[in-house]
Design a protein around this motif. Sequence first.
Motif, PDB file in Angstrom:
ATOM      1  N   ARG A 145      73.875  45.742  95.331  1.00 37.90           N
ATOM      2  CA  ARG A 145      74.298  45.124  96.600  1.00 37.90           C
ATOM      3  C   ARG A 145      75.598  44.343  96.418  1.00 37.90           C
ATOM      4  O   ARG A 145      76.472  44.362  97.293  1.00 37.90           O
ATOM      5  N   ALA A 146      75.727  43.646  95.286  1.00 43.02           N
ATOM      6  CA  ALA A 146      76.939  42.857  95.041  1.00 43.02           C
ATOM      7  C   ALA A 146      78.161  43.757  94.898  1.00 43.02           C
ATOM      8  O   ALA A 146      79.225  43.486  95.475  1.00 43.02           O
ATOM      9  N   VAL A 147      78.032  44.825  94.129  1.00 42.95           N
ATOM     10  CA  VAL A 147      79.144  45.757  93.940  1.00 42.95           C
ATOM     11  C   VAL A 147      79.526  46.398  95.266  1.00 42.95           C
ATOM     12  O   VAL A 147      80.712  46.509  95.612  1.00 42.95           O
ATOM     13  N   SER A 148      78.522  46.806  96.039  1.00 41.54           N
ATOM     14  CA  SER A 148      78.778  47.442  97.329  1.00 41.54           C
ATOM     15  C   SER A 148      79.492  46.491  98.284  1.00 41.54           C
ATOM     16  O   SER A 148      80.455  46.876  98.963  1.00 41.54           O
ATOM     17  N   ALA A 149      79.039  45.236  98.341  1.00 38.01           N
ATOM     18  CA  ALA A 149      79.645  44.259  99.250  1.00 38.01           C
ATOM     19  C   ALA A 149      81.095  43.988  98.878  1.00 38.01           C
ATOM     20  O   ALA A 149      81.977  43.928  99.748  1.00 38.01           O
ATOM     21  N   ALA A 150      81.361  43.818  97.586  1.00 39.19           N
ATOM     22  CA  ALA A 150      82.731  43.545  97.147  1.00 39.19           C
ATOM     23  C   ALA A 150      83.649  44.717  97.472  1.00 39.19           C
ATOM     24  O   ALA A 150      84.789  44.525  97.925  1.00 39.19           O
ATOM     25  N   ARG A 151      83.167  45.916  97.272  1.00 33.69           N
ATOM     26  CA  ARG A 151      83.993  47.089  97.556  1.00 33.69           C
ATOM     27  C   ARG A 151      84.238  47.251  99.052  1.00 33.69           C
ATOM     28  O   ARG A 151      85.332  47.653  99.460  1.00 33.69           O
ATOM     29  N   ARG A 152      83.249  46.943  99.865  1.00 31.39           N
ATOM     30  CA  ARG A 152      83.447  47.011 101.316  1.00 31.39           C
ATOM     31  C   ARG A 152      84.531  46.035 101.762  1.00 31.39           C
ATOM     32  O   ARG A 152      85.256  46.291 102.726  1.00 31.39           O
ATOM     33  N   ALA A 153      84.642  44.925 101.039  1.00 30.69           N
ATOM     34  CA  ALA A 153      85.658  43.923 101.378  1.00 30.69           C
ATOM     35  C   ALA A 153      87.012  44.247 100.756  1.00 30.69           C
ATOM     36  O   ALA A 153      87.991  43.535 101.005  1.00 30.69           O
ATOM     37  N   GLY A 154      87.070  45.297  99.951  1.00 29.40           N
ATOM     38  CA  GLY A 154      88.331  45.682  99.327  1.00 29.40           C
ATOM     39  C   GLY A 154      88.645  44.932  98.053  1.00 29.40           C
ATOM     40  O   GLY A 154      89.797  44.930  97.598  1.00 29.40           O
ATOM     41  N   LEU A 155      87.628  44.304  97.453  1.00 34.89           N
ATOM     42  CA  LEU A 155      87.833  43.546  96.223  1.00 34.89           C
ATOM     43  C   LEU A 155      87.458  44.376  95.006  1.00 34.89           C
ATOM     44  O   LEU A 155      86.487  45.136  95.031  1.00 34.89           O
ATOM     45  N   LYS A 156      88.206  44.196  93.948  1.00 27.01           N
ATOM     46  CA  LYS A 156      87.919  44.886  92.698  1.00 27.01           C
ATOM     47  C   LYS A 156      86.850  44.117  91.925  1.00 27.01           C
ATOM     48  O   LYS A 156      86.864  42.894  91.869  1.00 27.01           O
ATOM     49  N   ILE A 157      85.909  44.848  91.339  1.00 26.67           N
ATOM     50  CA  ILE A 157      84.886  44.244  90.494  1.00 26.67           C
ATOM     51  C   ILE A 157      85.297  44.410  89.035  1.00 26.67           C
ATOM     52  O   ILE A 157      85.632  45.515  88.598  1.00 26.67           O
ATOM     53  N   ARG A 158      85.285  43.308  88.290  1.00 25.36           N
ATOM     54  CA  ARG A 158      85.558  43.374  86.853  1.00 25.36           C
ATOM     55  C   ARG A 158      84.276  42.964  86.123  1.00 25.36           C
ATOM     56  O   ARG A 158      84.068  41.793  85.817  1.00 25.36           O
ATOM     57  N   PRO A 159      83.405  43.940  85.857  1.00 21.18           N
ATOM     58  CA  PRO A 159      82.095  43.616  85.290  1.00 21.18           C
ATOM     59  C   PRO A 159      82.125  43.504  83.770  1.00 21.18           C
ATOM     60  O   PRO A 159      83.006  44.055  83.107  1.00 21.18           O
ATOM     61  N   THR A 160      81.175  42.773  83.229  1.00 18.99           N
ATOM     62  CA  THR A 160      80.967  42.752  81.785  1.00 18.99           C
ATOM     63  C   THR A 160      79.587  43.333  81.488  1.00 18.99           C
ATOM     64  O   THR A 160      78.644  43.171  82.267  1.00 18.99           O
ATOM     65  N   PHE A 161      79.499  44.021  80.346  1.00 21.44           N
ATOM     66  CA  PHE A 161      78.245  44.623  79.917  1.00 21.44           C
ATOM     67  C   PHE A 161      78.022  44.321  78.440  1.00 21.44           C
ATOM     68  O   PHE A 161      78.979  44.160  77.675  1.00 21.44           O
ATOM     69  N   ILE A 162      76.761  44.240  78.058  1.00 19.35           N
ATOM     70  CA  ILE A 162      76.388  43.921  76.681  1.00 19.35           C
ATOM     71  C   ILE A 162      75.602  45.080  76.087  1.00 19.35           C
ATOM     72  O   ILE A 162      74.690  45.619  76.722  1.00 19.35           O
ATOM     73  N   PHE A 163      75.959  45.438  74.863  1.00 21.67           N
ATOM     74  CA  PHE A 163      75.284  46.525  74.150  1.00 21.67           C
ATOM     75  C   PHE A 163      74.708  45.976  72.845  1.00 21.67           C
ATOM     76  O   PHE A 163      75.349  45.187  72.152  1.00 21.67           O
ATOM     77  N   GLY A 164      73.480  46.384  72.514  1.00 20.55           N
ATOM     78  CA  GLY A 164      72.902  46.007  71.228  1.00 20.55           C
ATOM     79  C   GLY A 164      72.094  44.732  71.242  1.00 20.55           C
ATOM     80  O   GLY A 164      71.821  44.158  70.178  1.00 20.55           O
ATOM     81  N   PHE A 165      71.680  44.269  72.420  1.00 18.24           N
ATOM     82  CA  PHE A 165      70.816  43.091  72.496  1.00 18.24           C
ATOM     83  C   PHE A 165      69.446  43.455  71.905  1.00 18.24           C
ATOM     84  O   PHE A 165      69.041  44.619  71.936  1.00 18.24           O
ATOM     85  N   PRO A 166      68.720  42.475  71.337  1.00 18.87           N
ATOM     86  CA  PRO A 166      67.397  42.785  70.789  1.00 18.87           C
ATOM     87  C   PRO A 166      66.527  43.541  71.794  1.00 18.87           C
ATOM     88  O   PRO A 166      66.423  43.147  72.955  1.00 18.87           O
ATOM     89  N   GLY A 167      65.938  44.638  71.340  1.00 20.14           N
ATOM     90  CA  GLY A 167      65.136  45.479  72.218  1.00 20.14           C
ATOM     91  C   GLY A 167      65.886  46.694  72.726  1.00 20.14           C
ATOM     92  O   GLY A 167      65.292  47.584  73.352  1.00 20.14           O
ATOM     93  N   GLU A 168      67.207  46.752  72.461  1.00 12.99           N
ATOM     94  CA  GLU A 168      68.005  47.907  72.887  1.00 12.99           C
ATOM     95  C   GLU A 168      67.542  49.155  72.140  1.00 12.99           C
ATOM     96  O   GLU A 168      67.291  49.130  70.932  1.00 12.99           O
TER      97      GLU A 168
END
Length: 455
Positions: A329-352
């Motif tokens: 919902r957050a990504v969709s709302a930002a894109r509808r408003a014409g804003l770029k999303i700069r997301p961060t993602f994490i790889f290798g957390f315990p349980g990955e």
Amino acid sequence: MTAENQGHARRARLKRVVVVNPANYGRNMAGLRPPFGLLTLVSGLMGLGVEVIWIDADLIRSRQKVFAELRDYLDCDLLMIGGLSTAYKSIKEIISFVESSGSSIKIVVGGRVAKDTGDVVWKFNPRLDMLCRQEGEFVVKDYVEHWPDYKKVRGIEYRMGDDIVVNDVAPTPATFADVPRMRWEILDKSYFAEQGFLLTGRGCPYKCGFCRKKDSLVEKHRSMEFEEILDDIRYLLEKRGVNKITFVDEFFMQNKKRVENLCHAFQTLGVSFSWVCTTRANIIGEGDVPLLRLMKESGCSAINMGLESGSQDMLDKMNKKLRIEQSERAVSAARRAGLKIRPTFIFGFPGETRRTALESVRWRRRWGLKGGFFYATPYPGSDLYDQWLQRDSVDLAKEEAWLLMGPNLNYCNVNLTDMPDWKLRLLGIECALRLNPKRFISKKIQGLKRRLKGS
């Protein structure tokens, strides 16, 4: 100097202080950000009539040049050093230099490195006199009024022979109003070469497992006064000539009415500029599209958002308190408003596992969030760090070695999963190739060129 400050100066026992911003060797100069905590600390000292000598080791980056500059001020009353745990190597070097010089200047270390790794700092730096585990700007008044009587300085610990004495806790204001205004003028122009950074609030009520925010001092969000924000923006635009500002608050959009008022105020400043902010995905949704459009109209070009994973299992293990559908919902709302999303993602957390990693990749590809990812890295002060200490039976010597290494979340510093190292490395390569093969190959070529150039 005002009459009030002159009064402070007449009765102050603490006269001259050297404040050093330690080098963060793992960060390149393009990532240079103002040391907001030290800026308010300096402001608090100067407001109480103390002469402050500012040495920016993070800007200088040359040990010998830093030592040469510091040598001229070792006759001061106090040397204050503060920073993140990633600056520990520089802090240790500075303390060792003072010890080798034979100077009797008193040394205090503060900031997150003191709060989160104080036991290490005490054990391996015998020349250290004091440690401040609280926000330093709320401790300086006691320093000025009671110096050199350590016993009366609330919020610090000090060395007495072989013992460490812990004083009472200093009071921490509930609002941002009592935080001293930052002294922007002490910063070199390099900090404003491409953009300006502004902190308008502190604190986050969430306790994500990977974040250095588990202590109660930062649980309540505190915001800067509205007019002070505008004053700082005017300074950055008019005095420093920036045309882009990044608000580094972790929780910038918590108060949506404040954001709305700021947007209207930005449009009346008479100077156009672009800006970027950070928020959590669960704070915004489809109902916030009008606000997001107003943000864009006032100059907002992008929103930094910690989505962290496209796997609900991993989000739960991170204690992110976020649902996949909220991210969507957050990504969709930002894109509808014409804003770029700069997301961060994490790889290798315990349980990955391979299943969760590829689940995240598929979700990101479906939503066009390709980019890269950070490796789960145990930073002091986080639950992840405590888990690592316990899992690997890390003693203080190993902990200091970790800090001296300068862990960098762009690399796999330690395997926190149940997978063998080789399998984790291969999975990381597979995920990077599935997300953005051109980016992966380009980074490998750049790395090879750097190694060839170095040889």
